[in-house]
Enzyme design. Sequence first.
Site, PDB file in Angstrom:
ATOM      1  N   TYR A  55       0.871  -1.665   0.170  1.00 28.16           N
ATOM      2  CA  TYR A  55       0.052   0.040  -0.196  1.00 28.16           C
ATOM      3  C   TYR A  55       0.727   1.850   0.200  1.00 28.16           C
ATOM      4  CZ  TYR A  55       0.941   0.291   5.059  1.00 28.16           C
ATOM      5  OH  TYR A  55       1.414   1.426   6.188  1.00 28.16           O
ATOM      6  N   ARG A  80       8.389   4.638  -4.106  1.00 30.05           N
ATOM      7  CA  ARG A  80       8.884   3.011  -3.157  1.00 30.05           C
ATOM      8  C   ARG A  80       7.693   2.027  -3.770  1.00 30.05           C
ATOM      9  NH1 ARG A  80       7.618   4.847   2.959  1.00 30.05           N
ATOM     10  NH2 ARG A  80       5.385   5.506   1.379  1.00 30.05           N
ATOM     11  N   ARG A  91      -7.656 -20.469  -2.181  1.00 34.45           N
ATOM     12  CA  ARG A  91      -6.931 -20.373  -1.028  1.00 34.45           C
ATOM     13  C   ARG A  91      -5.131 -21.083  -1.273  1.00 34.45           C
ATOM     14  NH1 ARG A  91      -4.904 -21.849   4.303  1.00 34.45           N
ATOM     15  NH2 ARG A  91      -4.291 -20.290   4.984  1.00 34.45           N
ATOM     16  N   HIS A 111      -0.436 -21.215  -0.422  1.00 35.87           N
ATOM     17  CA  HIS A 111       0.183 -19.846   0.034  1.00 35.87           C
ATOM     18  C   HIS A 111       1.270 -19.672  -0.761  1.00 35.87           C
ATOM     19  CE1 HIS A 111      -1.162 -21.618   4.002  1.00 35.87           C
ATOM     20  NE2 HIS A 111      -0.187 -20.974   4.307  1.00 35.87           N
ATOM     21  N   LYS A 163       6.453  -1.402   1.545  1.00 35.54           N
ATOM     22  CA  LYS A 163       4.989  -1.531   2.406  1.00 35.54           C
ATOM     23  C   LYS A 163       4.296  -2.032   2.675  1.00 35.54           C
ATOM     24  CE  LYS A 163       3.329   2.876   2.948  1.00 35.54           C
ATOM     25  NZ  LYS A 163       3.697   3.138   4.628  1.00 35.54           N
ATOM     26  N   GLU A 190      11.931   2.110  14.775  1.00 40.34           N
ATOM     27  CA  GLU A 190      11.350   2.983  14.118  1.00 40.34           C
ATOM     28  C   GLU A 190       9.317   3.227  14.988  1.00 40.34           C
ATOM     29  OE1 GLU A 190       9.826   2.320   9.956  1.00 40.34           O
ATOM     30  OE2 GLU A 190       9.636   0.115  10.117  1.00 40.34           O
ATOM     31  N   LEU A 205      10.772   0.988   7.543  1.00 45.57           N
ATOM     32  CA  LEU A 205      10.077   1.809   6.072  1.00 45.57           C
ATOM     33  C   LEU A 205      10.316   3.691   5.966  1.00 45.57           C
ATOM     34  CD1 LEU A 205       8.257   1.364   4.211  1.00 45.57           C
ATOM     35  CD2 LEU A 205       6.297   2.935   4.981  1.00 45.57           C
TER      36      LEU A 205
HETATM   37  N1  PDD Z   1       2.681   4.866   7.288  1.00 46.82           N
HETATM   38  N2  PDD Z   1       7.310   3.577   8.990  1.00 46.82           N
HETATM   39  C1  PDD Z   1       6.148   2.686   9.179  1.00 46.82           C
HETATM   40  C2  PDD Z   1       5.447   1.200   9.835  1.00 46.82           C
HETATM   41  C3  PDD Z   1       4.916   3.217   8.469  1.00 46.82           C
HETATM   42  O1  PDD Z   1       4.056   2.779   8.060  1.00 46.82           O
HETATM   43  C4  PDD Z   1       5.270   4.721   7.637  1.00 46.82           C
HETATM   44  C5  PDD Z   1       4.099   4.958   7.092  1.00 46.82           C
HETATM   45  C6  PDD Z   1       6.465   5.614   8.009  1.00 46.82           C
HETATM   46  C7  PDD Z   1       5.799   6.930   7.812  1.00 46.82           C
HETATM   47  O2  PDD Z   1       6.405   6.941   5.836  1.00 46.82           O
HETATM   48  P1  PDD Z   1       5.906   8.102   5.217  1.00 46.82           P
HETATM   49  O3  PDD Z   1       6.748   8.735   5.846  1.00 46.82           O
HETATM   50  O4  PDD Z   1       6.417   7.931   3.641  1.00 46.82           O
HETATM   51  O5  PDD Z   1       4.481   8.638   5.162  1.00 46.82           O
HETATM   52  C8  PDD Z   1       7.475   4.779   8.597  1.00 46.82           C
HETATM   53  C9  PDD Z   1       1.371   5.176   6.593  1.00 46.82           C
HETATM   54  C10 PDD Z   1       1.197   7.449   7.113  1.00 46.82           C
HETATM   55  C11 PDD Z   1       0.709   4.571   7.066  1.00 46.82           C
HETATM   56  O6  PDD Z   1       0.616   3.592   7.503  1.00 46.82           O
HETATM   57  O7  PDD Z   1      -0.909   5.400   7.663  1.00 46.82           O
END
Ligand code: PDD
Length: 289
Positions: free
Chosen positions: A33, A52, A100, A102, A147, A180, A205
Amino acid sequence: MPRIAYVNGRYVPHGKAAVHIEDRGYQFADGVYEVTCIHRGEFVDGDGHMTRLTRSLKELQIAWPISPRALDIVMRELVRRNRVSDGIIYLQITRGVASRDHAFPDASKSSLVLTTKHVPPFDIKSARKGIHVVTTPDIRWKRCDIKSVSLLPNILGKQVAKVAGAYEAWMVDDAGRVTEGTSTNAWIVTAKKELITHQVDRAILNGITRIAVLRLAAEEGIKFVERTFTVAEARRAREAFLTSTTSFVKPVVRLDGKPIANGRAGPLTRKLMDYYADYIERPANKGAA
Ligand code: PDD
């Protein structure tokens, strides 16, 4: 005006938008996403999010549902139909619908879902008050650079924060290092006034907001170091803040219930907040939506 979503080629009322029960996103979290900020009707760092997304799809060997060019057109159309001036667009691509099993299906068409949401723009004044963060063990897999929609550890961490009355939880690895936040990147300023955030590797991320803030720091001659920092270092930091598409730049004024420095947004954080607020307005960072 009814809210409109986009699902696999069709613009549909949000309340009626649905994917099949055997979508691999639903059954296996087999998808990726992006969340992109819309400011004054334009995408902020649209190219960065596309780059990304391309990488996430490649790493998981998920095919593009439509071409990147067509996707761009659809995203703009959805923003237009929902008349979003300030808000976000959520994009999700999964490996599609298949019986389904895997292993990857031999033939499946990737699913594409898009939604938009109205969200107030970056409000620096209220953001300056700062937010509280708690720490929680990082129990995620070893590819946090992708992501992926597989966010169970992140939502469990965010729930820990919610129950504690905090805004965010910073995830801590087995060596006591902050990786993070559950949906944000983590930053500190040390006693030596060093700006620090985790290096780009598979443990985090690489946030698009993170990249922008690093670029702004470089432009302004602010020295930064991309390295890990421990919870102990964060506790004695001069300043701390977090970044993300939806949080922008937010000062962290308490960590696990204790104030960071004097418990107020620090000077470097405040500067970076101002720079980021200006950055969002720069035409070069926006793709017309
Ligand atoms: N989240 N780290 C994680 C685990 C994240 O899910 C996100 C973003 C970030 C920051 O990334 P960015 O600056 O590209 O938004 C760091 C989004 C906003 C969400 O899950 O809603």
